[in-house]
Structure formats: structure tokens, C-alpha cells
Design a protein around this motif. Structure first.
Motif, short mmCIF file in Angstrom:
data_model
loop_
_atom_site.label_atom_id
_atom_site.label_comp_id
_atom_site.label_asym_id
_atom_site.label_seq_id
_atom_site.Cartn_x
_atom_site.Cartn_y
_atom_site.Cartn_z
N MET A 1 0.85 -1.17 0.00
CA MET A 1 0.00 0.00 0.00
C MET A 1 0.90 1.23 0.00
SD MET A 1 -3.07 1.09 2.67
CE MET A 1 -3.68 -0.56 2.76
N ALA A 2 0.58 2.20 -0.84
CA ALA A 2 1.36 3.42 -0.92
C ALA A 2 1.26 4.19 0.39
CB ALA A 2 0.88 4.29 -2.08
N ASP A 3 2.25 5.03 0.65
CA ASP A 3 2.31 5.76 1.92
C ASP A 3 1.05 6.60 2.17
OD1 ASP A 3 3.69 6.53 4.32
OD2 ASP A 3 3.99 8.49 3.37
N MET A 4 0.60 7.35 1.16
CA MET A 4 -0.59 8.18 1.35
C MET A 4 -1.81 7.30 1.59
SD MET A 4 -2.43 11.09 -1.01
CE MET A 4 -1.04 12.21 -0.94
N GLU A 5 -1.92 6.21 0.87
CA GLU A 5 -3.05 5.29 1.07
C GLU A 5 -3.02 4.72 2.49
OE1 GLU A 5 -2.53 2.45 -2.01
OE2 GLU A 5 -3.52 3.69 -3.51
N ALA A 6 -1.84 4.40 2.98
CA ALA A 6 -1.71 3.86 4.33
C ALA A 6 -2.11 4.90 5.37
CB ALA A 6 -0.28 3.39 4.58
N GLN A 7 -1.75 6.16 5.14
CA GLN A 7 -2.11 7.23 6.06
C GLN A 7 -3.63 7.43 6.09
OE1 GLN A 7 0.31 10.38 4.40
NE2 GLN A 7 1.74 10.25 6.11
N VAL A 8 -4.25 7.43 4.93
CA VAL A 8 -5.71 7.60 4.86
C VAL A 8 -6.40 6.41 5.50
CG1 VAL A 8 -7.70 7.78 3.31
CG2 VAL A 8 -5.64 9.13 2.86
N ALA A 9 -5.95 5.19 5.20
CA ALA A 9 -6.56 3.99 5.78
C ALA A 9 -6.46 4.02 7.31
CB ALA A 9 -5.88 2.74 5.23
N GLU A 10 -5.32 4.42 7.83
CA GLU A 10 -5.14 4.49 9.28
C GLU A 10 -6.03 5.57 9.89
OE1 GLU A 10 -4.18 3.54 13.03
OE2 GLU A 10 -3.78 2.38 11.23
N ALA A 11 -6.15 6.71 9.22
CA ALA A 11 -7.01 7.79 9.70
C ALA A 11 -8.48 7.35 9.74
CB ALA A 11 -6.85 9.04 8.84
N LEU A 12 -8.92 6.64 8.70
CA LEU A 12 -10.30 6.15 8.66
C LEU A 12 -10.53 5.11 9.75
CD1 LEU A 12 -10.84 5.84 4.81
CD2 LEU A 12 -11.63 7.66 6.32
N ARG A 13 -9.60 4.20 9.89
CA ARG A 13 -9.71 3.16 10.93
C ARG A 13 -9.79 3.81 12.32
NH1 ARG A 13 -8.02 -2.25 11.09
NH2 ARG A 13 -7.04 -1.95 9.06
N THR A 14 -8.91 4.77 12.57
CA THR A 14 -8.87 5.44 13.86
C THR A 14 -10.18 6.19 14.13
OG1 THR A 14 -6.47 5.65 13.76
CG2 THR A 14 -7.63 7.16 15.24
N GLU A 15 -10.68 6.88 13.12
CA GLU A 15 -11.92 7.65 13.29
C GLU A 15 -13.11 6.72 13.52
OE1 GLU A 15 -14.86 10.47 13.69
OE2 GLU A 15 -12.70 10.61 13.97
N LEU A 16 -13.19 5.63 12.78
CA LEU A 16 -14.30 4.70 12.98
C LEU A 16 -14.24 4.08 14.38
CD1 LEU A 16 -14.40 3.02 9.48
CD2 LEU A 16 -16.22 4.39 10.52
N GLU A 17 -13.05 3.74 14.83
CA GLU A 17 -12.91 3.18 16.18
C GLU A 17 -13.25 4.23 17.23
OE1 GLU A 17 -8.93 1.61 16.02
OE2 GLU A 17 -9.64 -0.29 15.17
N ARG A 18 -12.89 5.51 17.00
CA ARG A 18 -13.23 6.59 17.92
C ARG A 18 -14.75 6.74 18.00
NH1 ARG A 18 -15.36 11.17 18.30
NH2 ARG A 18 -15.78 11.32 16.09
N GLN A 19 -15.41 6.72 16.83
CA GLN A 19 -16.86 6.84 16.81
C GLN A 19 -17.51 5.67 17.54
OE1 GLN A 19 -18.81 7.77 13.08
NE2 GLN A 19 -17.11 9.07 12.43
N ALA A 20 -17.00 4.48 17.33
CA ALA A 20 -17.56 3.29 17.99
C ALA A 20 -17.45 3.43 19.51
CB ALA A 20 -16.84 2.04 17.50
N GLU A 21 -16.32 3.92 19.98
CA GLU A 21 -16.12 4.08 21.42
C GLU A 21 -17.01 5.19 21.98
OE1 GLU A 21 -14.85 3.26 25.13
OE2 GLU A 21 -14.38 2.11 23.34
N ALA A 22 -17.17 6.26 21.22
CA ALA A 22 -17.90 7.43 21.71
C ALA A 22 -19.42 7.25 21.69
CB ALA A 22 -17.53 8.66 20.89
#
Length: 58
Positions: A1-22
Motif C-alpha cells: 500500500m502506498a504511503d498516502m493510502e496507508a495514512q488515509v486507511a489508518e485515519a479512517l480506521r482510527t476515526e471509525l474506532e473513535r466513533q464506535a467508542e464514543a
């Protein structure tokens, strides 16, 4: 996975997990490099996470 794609994927994963917790109305189950998402997602917050990743934000 390209660096930018990895950054976006991690940001989406983190945000979804944050929403799930909140909210407790969202269930996020990680399986390797994929997620199973069940529930209501705040798309505006998710979009901001993606834009922030591309722009180099937090």
C-alpha cells in the motif's frame, strides 16, 4: 500500500474506532487489513479524518 493510502486507511480506521467508542451505536471489528462496520457512521467526521490525513493534519 502506498504511503498516502496507508495514512488515509489508518485515519479512517482510527476515526471509525473513535466513533464506535464514543457512541456505542457503532460496532467496528478489525480483521487484518479490513474492517466490518455495523451501525451509524458520522460521514462528516470520517471525511474530515481522510482530508486531514491527506493534508498532513492530526
Amino acid at each position: 500500500m502506498a504511503d498516502m493510502e496507508a495514512q488515509v486507511a489508518e485515519a479512517l480506521r482510527t476515526e471509525l474506532e473513535r466513533q464506535a467508542e464514543a457512541t456505542k451505536t457503532l460496532i467496528v471489528t478489525p480483521t487484518g487489513d479490513r474492517l466490518t462496520v455495523n451501525g451509524i457512521v458520522d460521514l462528516e467526521a470520517l471525511a474530515m479524518a481522510a482530508v486531514g490525513a491527506v493534508a498532513g493534519g492530526p
